[in-house]
Scaffold this motif. Structure first.
Motif, PDB file in Angstrom:
ATOM      1  N   ALA A 197     -10.831  -0.800  23.600  1.00 58.70           N
ATOM      2  CA  ALA A 197     -10.404   0.531  24.046  1.00 58.70           C
ATOM      3  C   ALA A 197     -11.572   1.460  24.358  1.00 58.70           C
ATOM      4  O   ALA A 197     -12.655   1.341  23.789  1.00 58.70           O
ATOM      5  CB  ALA A 197      -9.513   1.179  22.987  1.00 58.70           C
ATOM      6  N   SER A 198     -11.316   2.393  25.263  1.00 56.11           N
ATOM      7  CA  SER A 198     -12.236   3.513  25.481  1.00 56.11           C
ATOM      8  C   SER A 198     -11.622   4.809  24.943  1.00 56.11           C
ATOM      9  O   SER A 198     -12.322   5.794  24.746  1.00 56.11           O
ATOM     10  CB  SER A 198     -12.534   3.679  26.977  1.00 56.11           C
ATOM     11  OG  SER A 198     -11.340   3.943  27.711  1.00 56.11           O
ATOM     12  N   ARG A 199     -10.317   4.756  24.675  1.00 55.66           N
ATOM     13  CA  ARG A 199      -9.578   5.940  24.222  1.00 55.66           C
ATOM     14  C   ARG A 199      -8.467   5.471  23.283  1.00 55.66           C
ATOM     15  O   ARG A 199      -7.859   4.426  23.513  1.00 55.66           O
ATOM     16  CB  ARG A 199      -8.993   6.665  25.438  1.00 55.66           C
ATOM     17  CG  ARG A 199      -8.045   7.815  25.167  1.00 55.66           C
ATOM     18  CD  ARG A 199      -7.492   8.324  26.491  1.00 55.66           C
ATOM     19  NE  ARG A 199      -6.451   9.324  26.349  1.00 55.66           N
ATOM     20  CZ  ARG A 199      -5.694   9.786  27.357  1.00 55.66           C
ATOM     21  NH1 ARG A 199      -5.906   9.341  28.589  1.00 55.66           N
ATOM     22  NH2 ARG A 199      -4.755  10.694  27.147  1.00 55.66           N
ATOM     23  N   VAL A 200      -8.225   6.244  22.232  1.00 53.40           N
ATOM     24  CA  VAL A 200      -7.209   5.870  21.250  1.00 53.40           C
ATOM     25  C   VAL A 200      -6.199   7.003  21.107  1.00 53.40           C
ATOM     26  O   VAL A 200      -6.572   8.163  20.912  1.00 53.40           O
ATOM     27  CB  VAL A 200      -7.827   5.560  19.873  1.00 53.40           C
ATOM     28  CG1 VAL A 200      -6.746   5.088  18.899  1.00 53.40           C
ATOM     29  CG2 VAL A 200      -8.918   4.507  19.990  1.00 53.40           C
ATOM     30  N   ILE A 201      -4.921   6.646  21.197  1.00 55.65           N
ATOM     31  CA  ILE A 201      -3.841   7.604  20.973  1.00 55.65           C
ATOM     32  C   ILE A 201      -3.099   7.178  19.716  1.00 55.65           C
ATOM     33  O   ILE A 201      -2.586   6.056  19.634  1.00 55.65           O
ATOM     34  CB  ILE A 201      -2.868   7.644  22.174  1.00 55.65           C
ATOM     35  CG1 ILE A 201      -3.587   8.199  23.414  1.00 55.65           C
ATOM     36  CG2 ILE A 201      -1.636   8.489  21.861  1.00 55.65           C
ATOM     37  CD1 ILE A 201      -2.761   8.142  24.681  1.00 55.65           C
ATOM     38  N   TYR A 202      -3.071   8.077  18.718  1.00 57.09           N
ATOM     39  CA  TYR A 202      -2.385   7.802  17.459  1.00 57.09           C
ATOM     40  C   TYR A 202      -1.025   8.485  17.476  1.00 57.09           C
ATOM     41  O   TYR A 202      -0.922   9.699  17.688  1.00 57.09           O
ATOM     42  CB  TYR A 202      -3.215   8.316  16.272  1.00 57.09           C
ATOM     43  CG  TYR A 202      -2.480   8.231  14.960  1.00 57.09           C
ATOM     44  CD1 TYR A 202      -2.310   7.003  14.316  1.00 57.09           C
ATOM     45  CD2 TYR A 202      -1.949   9.376  14.366  1.00 57.09           C
ATOM     46  CE1 TYR A 202      -1.629   6.917  13.127  1.00 57.09           C
ATOM     47  CE2 TYR A 202      -1.260   9.295  13.163  1.00 57.09           C
ATOM     48  CZ  TYR A 202      -1.107   8.062  12.549  1.00 57.09           C
ATOM     49  OH  TYR A 202      -0.418   7.986  11.370  1.00 57.09           O
ATOM     50  N   LEU A 203       0.026   7.673  17.263  1.00 54.19           N
ATOM     51  CA  LEU A 203       1.400   8.162  17.291  1.00 54.19           C
ATOM     52  C   LEU A 203       1.997   8.141  15.885  1.00 54.19           C
ATOM     53  O   LEU A 203       1.723   7.227  15.098  1.00 54.19           O
ATOM     54  CB  LEU A 203       2.261   7.295  18.199  1.00 54.19           C
ATOM     55  CG  LEU A 203       1.952   7.341  19.705  1.00 54.19           C
ATOM     56  CD1 LEU A 203       2.358   6.044  20.368  1.00 54.19           C
ATOM     57  CD2 LEU A 203       2.666   8.508  20.355  1.00 54.19           C
ATOM     58  N   GLU A 204       2.816   9.139  15.623  1.00 50.65           N
ATOM     59  CA  GLU A 204       3.565   9.176  14.366  1.00 50.65           C
ATOM     60  C   GLU A 204       4.913   9.827  14.629  1.00 50.65           C
ATOM     61  O   GLU A 204       4.977  10.941  15.160  1.00 50.65           O
ATOM     62  CB  GLU A 204       2.797   9.957  13.293  1.00 50.65           C
ATOM     63  CG  GLU A 204       3.426   9.870  11.906  1.00 50.65           C
ATOM     64  CD  GLU A 204       2.563  10.528  10.841  1.00 50.65           C
ATOM     65  OE1 GLU A 204       3.042  11.488  10.209  1.00 50.65           O
ATOM     66  OE2 GLU A 204       1.398  10.086  10.663  1.00 50.65           O
ATOM     67  N   GLN A 205       5.995   9.093  14.302  1.00 48.12           N
ATOM     68  CA  GLN A 205       7.356   9.570  14.500  1.00 48.12           C
ATOM     69  C   GLN A 205       7.579  10.094  15.931  1.00 48.12           C
ATOM     70  O   GLN A 205       8.200  11.128  16.149  1.00 48.12           O
ATOM     71  CB  GLN A 205       7.699  10.657  13.479  1.00 48.12           C
ATOM     72  CG  GLN A 205       7.682  10.134  12.050  1.00 48.12           C
ATOM     73  CD  GLN A 205       8.065  11.180  11.030  1.00 48.12           C
ATOM     74  OE1 GLN A 205       8.086  12.376  11.311  1.00 48.12           O
ATOM     75  NE2 GLN A 205       8.367  10.741   9.829  1.00 48.12           N
ATOM     76  N   GLY A 206       7.054   9.346  16.899  1.00 49.21           N
ATOM     77  CA  GLY A 206       7.286   9.664  18.295  1.00 49.21           C
ATOM     78  C   GLY A 206       6.451  10.783  18.867  1.00 49.21           C
ATOM     79  O   GLY A 206       6.667  11.204  20.010  1.00 49.21           O
ATOM     80  N   ARG A 207       5.477  11.254  18.104  1.00 49.21           N
ATOM     81  CA  ARG A 207       4.605  12.338  18.579  1.00 49.21           C
ATOM     82  C   ARG A 207       3.151  11.884  18.606  1.00 49.21           C
ATOM     83  O   ARG A 207       2.741  11.050  17.791  1.00 49.21           O
ATOM     84  CB  ARG A 207       4.722  13.570  17.673  1.00 49.21           C
ATOM     85  CG  ARG A 207       6.101  14.217  17.678  1.00 49.21           C
ATOM     86  CD  ARG A 207       6.128  15.437  16.752  1.00 49.21           C
ATOM     87  NE  ARG A 207       7.429  16.090  16.754  1.00 49.21           N
ATOM     88  CZ  ARG A 207       7.801  17.019  17.622  1.00 49.21           C
ATOM     89  NH1 ARG A 207       6.952  17.417  18.552  1.00 49.21           N
ATOM     90  NH2 ARG A 207       9.000  17.560  17.553  1.00 49.21           N
ATOM     91  N   VAL A 208       2.376  12.457  19.513  1.00 54.26           N
ATOM     92  CA  VAL A 208       0.946  12.187  19.549  1.00 54.26           C
ATOM     93  C   VAL A 208       0.258  13.121  18.569  1.00 54.26           C
ATOM     94  O   VAL A 208       0.295  14.348  18.731  1.00 54.26           O
ATOM     95  CB  VAL A 208       0.373  12.393  20.966  1.00 54.26           C
ATOM     96  CG1 VAL A 208      -1.151  12.290  20.941  1.00 54.26           C
ATOM     97  CG2 VAL A 208       0.948  11.364  21.929  1.00 54.26           C
ATOM     98  N   LEU A 209      -0.373  12.540  17.537  1.00 56.06           N
ATOM     99  CA  LEU A 209      -1.078  13.360  16.557  1.00 56.06           C
ATOM    100  C   LEU A 209      -2.588  13.343  16.768  1.00 56.06           C
ATOM    101  O   LEU A 209      -3.291  14.190  16.214  1.00 56.06           O
ATOM    102  CB  LEU A 209      -0.754  12.897  15.131  1.00 56.06           C
ATOM    103  CG  LEU A 209       0.690  13.072  14.661  1.00 56.06           C
ATOM    104  CD1 LEU A 209       0.765  12.888  13.151  1.00 56.06           C
ATOM    105  CD2 LEU A 209       1.256  14.440  15.041  1.00 56.06           C
ATOM    106  N   ALA A 210      -3.089  12.377  17.517  1.00 51.10           N
ATOM    107  CA  ALA A 210      -4.525  12.341  17.824  1.00 51.10           C
ATOM    108  C   ALA A 210      -4.715  11.610  19.147  1.00 51.10           C
ATOM    109  O   ALA A 210      -4.030  10.628  19.429  1.00 51.10           O
ATOM    110  CB  ALA A 210      -5.311  11.640  16.721  1.00 51.10           C
TER     111      ALA A 210
END
Length: 239
Positions: A197-210
């Motif tokens: 990866a060059s970019r990371v998207i962290y999801l929690e309960q259907g929302r982007v938190l990071a």
């Protein structure tokens, strides 16, 4: 640079309105050509639904999802869906459905199989191959269509270590060099995320938190201070 995907407050709900399950909630994201985006988070956080939304397999319940009308994209699943055909036939079928003659499709399919090291198995029944070989057939089928965007849902989760390395190396090849694909993948393997990866998207309960560059996501201080839930996930301490 024109984005390949742009989401504006996009949500996905499943079930009847009164009892709907919210799989994704008001996501606003932009993904540009050439990015390698990893989707991470616990089971049920929305990674697979987001991939399906981007690929047109899920419909937004609210908000908008924009992609180029002529965008070429392909998606791989954790378990490949292979037809009761030969290895070559499985790859050729997608090309034939795209408009190639069957003869041309078979020639192009053989070239794609050579790219993933499976030309010697072209005549075998695809469903009799090992899990790693089946995933490589799926990669050949995707690559043969020359997509601009490759979406992958846990593509190595069920493979043994050797097969994982082979498949990961092919994904790396497809996402680098001339004609590189935009890569969007879900993974629980944080080592794989670091490598690809060059970019990371962290999801929690259907929302982007990071949503951070890969180095910043794993570096520690910024994640811990601004995104504590993601920090706990990286440390393996998220409840």
């Amino acid at each position: 640079m024109t984005p390949v995907f742009k989401l504006a407050a996009a949500s996905v709900h499943f079930g009847r309105p009164a009892r709907a399950v919210r799989a994704l909630s008001e996501l606003t994201l932009t993904i540009h050509p050439g990015e390698r985006v990893a989707l991470v988070g616990a089971n049920g956080c929305g990674k697979s639904t987001l991939l399906r939304l981007l690929h047109g397999l899920a419909t937004p319940s609210a908000g908008r999802v924009h992609c180029g009308s002529d965008l070429r994209q392909a998606m791989l699943f954790q378990k490949p869906h292979l037809m009761r055909l030969s290895v070559q036939g499985n790859v050729a079928l997608g090309l034939w459905l795209r408009g190639a003659s069957w003869r041309e499709a078979k020639v192009l399919a053989l070239a794609a199989l050579a790219r993933v090291g499976l030309a010697g198995l072209a005549g075998r029944n695809a469903r009799q191959l090992s899990g790693g070989q089946q995933q490589r057939v799926a990669l050949a089928r995707a690559w043969a269509l020359q997509p601009e965007v490759l979406l992958l849902d846990e593509p190595t989760a069920s493979l043994d270590p050797h097969a994982k390395r082979e498949v990961e190396a092919l994904i790396e090849e497809f996402a680098s060099g001339p004609g590189a694909m935009t890569l969007i993948f879900a993974s629980h393997n944080l080592g794989q995320v670091k490598r690809l990866a060059s970019r990371v998207i962290y999801l929690e309960q259907g929302r982007v938190l990071a949503d951070l560059p890969v180095d910043a996501f794993f570096s520690g201080p910024l994640l811990q201070q601004q995104y504590p839930a993601a920090h706990l996930f990286v440390k393996g301490e998220l409840v």
